[in-house]
Design a protein around this motif. Structure first.
Motif, short mmCIF file in Angstrom:
data_model
loop_
_atom_site.label_atom_id
_atom_site.label_comp_id
_atom_site.label_asym_id
_atom_site.label_seq_id
_atom_site.Cartn_x
_atom_site.Cartn_y
_atom_site.Cartn_z
N ASP A 12 20.19 -24.03 26.53
CA ASP A 12 20.38 -23.87 25.08
C ASP A 12 21.77 -24.29 24.60
N ASP A 13 22.74 -24.34 25.53
CA ASP A 13 24.11 -24.69 25.15
C ASP A 13 24.33 -26.20 25.09
N ILE A 14 23.35 -26.97 25.58
CA ILE A 14 23.59 -28.41 25.76
C ILE A 14 23.97 -29.13 24.46
N PRO A 15 23.27 -28.90 23.34
CA PRO A 15 23.69 -29.62 22.12
C PRO A 15 25.16 -29.37 21.78
N ALA A 16 25.60 -28.12 21.88
CA ALA A 16 27.00 -27.81 21.55
C ALA A 16 27.97 -28.44 22.55
N ILE A 17 27.60 -28.43 23.83
CA ILE A 17 28.49 -29.04 24.83
C ILE A 17 28.60 -30.54 24.58
N VAL A 18 27.47 -31.20 24.36
CA VAL A 18 27.50 -32.66 24.18
C VAL A 18 28.25 -33.02 22.89
N ALA A 19 28.10 -32.20 21.85
CA ALA A 19 28.85 -32.46 20.62
C ALA A 19 30.35 -32.42 20.89
N MET A 20 30.80 -31.48 21.74
CA MET A 20 32.23 -31.42 22.07
C MET A 20 32.65 -32.60 22.94
N LEU A 21 31.80 -32.97 23.89
CA LEU A 21 32.13 -34.13 24.74
C LEU A 21 32.30 -35.39 23.89
N HIS A 91 36.50 -26.97 21.09
CA HIS A 91 36.01 -27.32 19.76
C HIS A 91 37.19 -27.56 18.81
N ALA A 92 37.03 -28.56 17.92
CA ALA A 92 38.12 -28.94 17.01
C ALA A 92 38.67 -27.72 16.25
N ASP A 93 37.79 -26.79 15.85
CA ASP A 93 38.22 -25.61 15.09
C ASP A 93 39.11 -24.68 15.89
N GLU A 94 39.08 -24.82 17.21
CA GLU A 94 39.77 -23.84 18.06
C GLU A 94 41.01 -24.43 18.73
N ARG A 95 41.33 -25.69 18.44
CA ARG A 95 42.48 -26.28 19.13
C ARG A 95 43.76 -25.58 18.66
N GLY A 96 44.64 -25.29 19.59
CA GLY A 96 45.87 -24.59 19.27
C GLY A 96 45.72 -23.08 19.25
N SER A 97 44.51 -22.59 19.56
CA SER A 97 44.26 -21.14 19.49
C SER A 97 44.55 -20.43 20.80
N GLY A 98 44.91 -21.19 21.85
CA GLY A 98 45.11 -20.58 23.16
C GLY A 98 43.84 -20.59 23.99
N LEU A 99 42.75 -21.13 23.44
CA LEU A 99 41.49 -21.14 24.18
C LEU A 99 41.57 -22.02 25.43
N GLY A 100 42.27 -23.16 25.32
CA GLY A 100 42.42 -24.04 26.49
C GLY A 100 43.09 -23.29 27.63
N THR A 101 44.13 -22.55 27.30
CA THR A 101 44.83 -21.75 28.31
C THR A 101 43.88 -20.73 28.93
N ARG A 102 43.09 -20.06 28.09
CA ARG A 102 42.13 -19.06 28.61
C ARG A 102 41.14 -19.70 29.58
N LEU A 103 40.64 -20.88 29.22
CA LEU A 103 39.65 -21.55 30.07
C LEU A 103 40.28 -21.98 31.40
N ILE A 104 41.48 -22.54 31.36
CA ILE A 104 42.12 -22.98 32.61
C ILE A 104 42.47 -21.75 33.46
N GLU A 105 42.93 -20.69 32.81
CA GLU A 105 43.22 -19.46 33.58
C GLU A 105 41.94 -18.92 34.24
N TRP A 106 40.82 -19.01 33.53
CA TRP A 106 39.55 -18.61 34.14
C TRP A 106 39.26 -19.46 35.39
N ALA A 107 39.49 -20.78 35.25
CA ALA A 107 39.21 -21.68 36.38
C ALA A 107 40.12 -21.38 37.57
#
Lengths: 150, 150
Positions: A12-21, A91-107
């Motif tokens: 179910d997440d595929i449309p949203a993932i592909v839109a971001m890609l 996602h464009a709306d979330e850039r600069g929100s610290g989300l990238g850092t959260r995702l890399i920290e998760w990884a």
């Protein structure tokens, strides 16, 4: 902003993932958001593999980020296991929100809990903002990344 | 020189593989040829994984080269599967013999037969001879490679 959840991606997440890609200077030429079939096939291949973690970041029921983490055992460095991060998108709306850092920290945390001694990734030479981002998170730009299209 | 065979690595090949990993300006500090236990454990993890190909090149019953090829399905680039080459080593006696080319060509052919659309690898920035070698084989140095030790 609401709470963030990082969880395995589902069909179910595929449309949203592909839109971001596709919403990316390099991805725009390489993706096909109008035909999701190859993405659904790829997700099936990933889902059966315990060394693969394709995740999405979800905030208020909206997919706002994704990355793929692959665990790779190996002989070099005294039998080290390493992980590779691919396909990081915010996602464009979330850039600069610290989300990238959260995702890399998760990884990084997941890599540690899976027994990895090394996390690695490559970033296109044109993505200079991304390079500064990874260096701030402690990554060292020690290598060149080579690719050959088949 | 005798015929060359490229085949999956076995436990008996480990001493020769580790000797090659250690006989290298960077590998010398990272490997432990006197304690092969972690390498044997790592080979067991690799052997059970259909996406992993750890191979040796053998000439006249002697292991003279090695590399690891990992097959990674993914969503980006229209659900492309890519492969990653790691741990390429050529025995000192065989450098300049064309063996490196043979091994990389094997990896590219195997990647193609496994349905990959992309082959990638990273090479330490100090290995300038290796960079010229990969460029001669058609690889493009389009990325920076980042690593984080855990």
């Amino acid at each position: 902003m609401g709470d963030l959840v990082i969880r395995p991606a589902t069909d179910d997440d595929i449309p949203a993932i592909v839109a971001m890609l596709a919403d990316d200077p390099l991805g725009a030429q390489r993706e096909s958001p109008d035909d999701l079939t190859p993405y659904r096939t790829a997700l099936k291949r990933l889902s059966g593999d315990p060394h693969q973690h394709l995740v999405v970041a979800v905030r208020e029921d909206r997919v706002v980020g994704t990355l793929q983490l692959t665990i790779i055992p190996g002989l070099s460095r005294r039998g080290s296991t390493r992980s590779i991060i691919e396909g990081v998108r915010i996602h464009a709306d979330e850039r600069g929100s610290g989300l990238g850092t959260r995702l890399i920290e998760w990884a990084v945390e997941t890599s540690r809990s899976e027994g990895c001694q090394l996390v690695q990734l490559t970033s296109d030479k044109t993505r200079t903002d991304a390079h500064r981002f990874y260096e701030r998170l402690g990554f060292e730009s020690s290598h060149l990344g080579f690719k050959l299209s088949l």
